[in-house]
Enzyme design. Structure first.
Site, mmCIF file in Angstrom:
data_model
loop_
_atom_site.group_PDB
_atom_site.id
_atom_site.type_symbol
_atom_site.label_atom_id
_atom_site.label_comp_id
_atom_site.label_asym_id
_atom_site.label_seq_id
_atom_site.Cartn_x
_atom_site.Cartn_y
_atom_site.Cartn_z
ATOM 1 N N HIS A 146 0.860 -1.192 0.000
ATOM 2 C CA HIS A 146 0.000 0.000 0.000
ATOM 3 C C HIS A 146 0.890 1.235 0.000
ATOM 4 O O HIS A 146 1.310 1.737 1.052
ATOM 5 C CB HIS A 146 -0.917 -0.008 1.226
ATOM 6 C CG HIS A 146 -2.031 0.988 1.146
ATOM 7 N ND1 HIS A 146 -3.364 0.625 1.159
ATOM 8 C CD2 HIS A 146 -2.022 2.337 1.036
ATOM 9 C CE1 HIS A 146 -4.117 1.711 1.085
ATOM 10 N NE2 HIS A 146 -3.319 2.764 1.007
ATOM 11 N N ASP A 165 1.842 3.883 3.036
ATOM 12 C CA ASP A 165 0.777 4.731 2.501
ATOM 13 C C ASP A 165 1.377 5.843 1.653
ATOM 14 O O ASP A 165 1.330 5.797 0.439
ATOM 15 C CB ASP A 165 -0.113 5.284 3.616
ATOM 16 C CG ASP A 165 -1.451 5.788 3.111
ATOM 17 O OD1 ASP A 165 -1.840 5.413 1.991
ATOM 18 O OD2 ASP A 165 -2.127 6.532 3.847
ATOM 19 N N GLU A 220 -10.804 3.198 7.158
ATOM 20 C CA GLU A 220 -9.809 4.218 7.518
ATOM 21 C C GLU A 220 -10.516 5.457 8.052
ATOM 22 O O GLU A 220 -10.321 5.849 9.201
ATOM 23 C CB GLU A 220 -8.939 4.580 6.315
ATOM 24 C CG GLU A 220 -7.883 5.633 6.625
ATOM 25 C CD GLU A 220 -7.146 6.119 5.386
ATOM 26 O OE1 GLU A 220 -6.059 6.695 5.545
ATOM 27 O OE2 GLU A 220 -7.661 5.946 4.259
#
Length: 376
Positions: free
Chosen positions: A25, A313, A216
């Site tokens: 990710h 991220d 999230e």
């Protein structure tokens, strides 16, 4: 004044950067080098908040550390703004791969949204080709430097737009030319996967792997929709799944919990969670549990048998790397090399690769950890 060198993060005497790692990710527009942002902005009308790389890097980190996903996402106006040409996209992708390789990543998946990079006149197809060109250049440069890395693209549809089906079709069209999967990104709250059920139906019919940003900025309903409507094989972040786990009692290291149906399904089916500790803290994704890394439900989920993976991220916004994220978790939860290896094995098994290549990746990680451990 001389700059003091930061000690290389180590666990059990082994440098974490030297260990083979898997990154699942990682956003392309969140992984730019500050100096590259400055150079690509030259000749454009894009105003930057700082003119030198160090100050610009500090600005991104400060702006991203807002406790809000909506505010966090505003920093991308600048990075996306300098990624509107073929040359810009290719350079960013090339450097992205080089930086992953330097951090010990042997397999990575880079996600990005083609529809956000068309202001300079590129077609979506040309944008994908430009990114793939950069990825292949980065892989070649890494090999020349004695490092081995492979990177696949995950194309993102923006969940608040009406182009998700179009991007889904683009992902399928390029599945033999670098694209390994599909995702939806953008503001999660109010834009569930169910809004794009037709696109996910299409992807399921084409057997293209899907991961979905969920859990999230929204609750467990977001995860439910990702699984039922999106047919997600992985959950982008998925932190909120811990809210479907009720801690009944704690006695020392013994924790008695009661699972909700959704949490039990995610755990029992070993659906990978793409957790990103620093980002989750910055965006407020762990606010339900606290405001420090030690409050992150990562360890609870790990101890309960969920398939947890560690991710960055957005390296620029969080001023981080996969090595740093692993070091943060090791310090917070007293993890050893066996734990760090397990996180990489989880990620390798979850990669959007054919099973034979996943098995090769697992062997590469196992061998790499064994060699480093013997050198301690």
């Amino acid at each position: 004044m001389a700059t003091q060198k930061t000690a290389e993060p180590r666990v059990g005497g082994v440098a974490l950067r030297s260990l083979p790692k898997v990154s699942l990710h990682d956003h392309l527009d969140g992984g730019l080098r500050p100096q590259t942002v400055i150079e690509l902005a030259e000749g454009t009308d894009l105003a930057l908040p700082a003119s030198d790389a160090e100050a610009l890097g500090e600005w991104f980190a400060a702006q991203a550390d807002s406790g809000s996903l909506v505010e966090y996402l505003k920093t991308f106006e600048i990075t996306i703004g300098v990624m509107q040409t073929r040359e810009g996209l290719t350079r960013v992708a090339r450097e992205f791969v080089e930086d992953l390789a330097a951090d010990g990543v042997v397999y990575g998946e880079v996600r990005w949204a083609p529809e956000q990079h068309l202001d300079g006149g590129l077609t979506p197809e040309e944008a994908v080709e430009a990114v793939q060109e950069g990825i292949e250049q980065g892989e070649d440069l890494a090999e020349d430097a004695g490092m081995s890395i492979r990177v696949g693209q995950i194309l993102c549809g923006m969940r608040q737009s009406d182009r998700v089906r179009e991007i889904a079709e683009l992902a399928v069209a390029f599945r033999q030319e670098g694209v390994v999967g599909f995702d939806i990104a953008g503001p999660e709250d109010g834009f569930p996967a169910s809004r794009h059920r037709a696109a996910f139906d299409y992807l399921a019919g084409e057997f293209l792997p899907v991961t979905v940003h969920a859990g999230e900025a929204a609750g467990i309903a977001s995860i439910r929709s990702a699984l039922l409507d999106g047919r997600a094989l992985r959950l982008g972040h998925g932190v909120a799944i811990a809210r479907d786990v009720d801690v009944v009692s704690r006695e020392g290291e013994e924790v008695l919990v009661q699972f909700g149906d959704l949490a039990r399904w995610v755990r029992d089916r070993e659906i990978p969670l793409e957790l990103s500790p620093s980002s989750n803290l910055q965006t407020g994704a762990i606010a339900h549990w606290g405001t420090q890394i030690e409050d992150h439900p990562f360890d609870l989920l790990y101890q309960l048998g969920f398939c947890v993976t560690v991710n960055v991220d957005n390296r620029l916004m969080s001023r981080t790397s996969l090595t740093r994220e692993l070091a943060i978790l090791a310090a917070a939860f007293d993890y050893d090399l066996d734990d760090i290896e397990q996180f990489q094995l989880n990620a390798a098994a979850a990669a959007f690769l054919p099973v034979e290549q996943r098995e090769e990746l697992i062997d590469l990680i196992t061998d790499g950890f064994a060699k480093r451990s013997r050198r301690r």
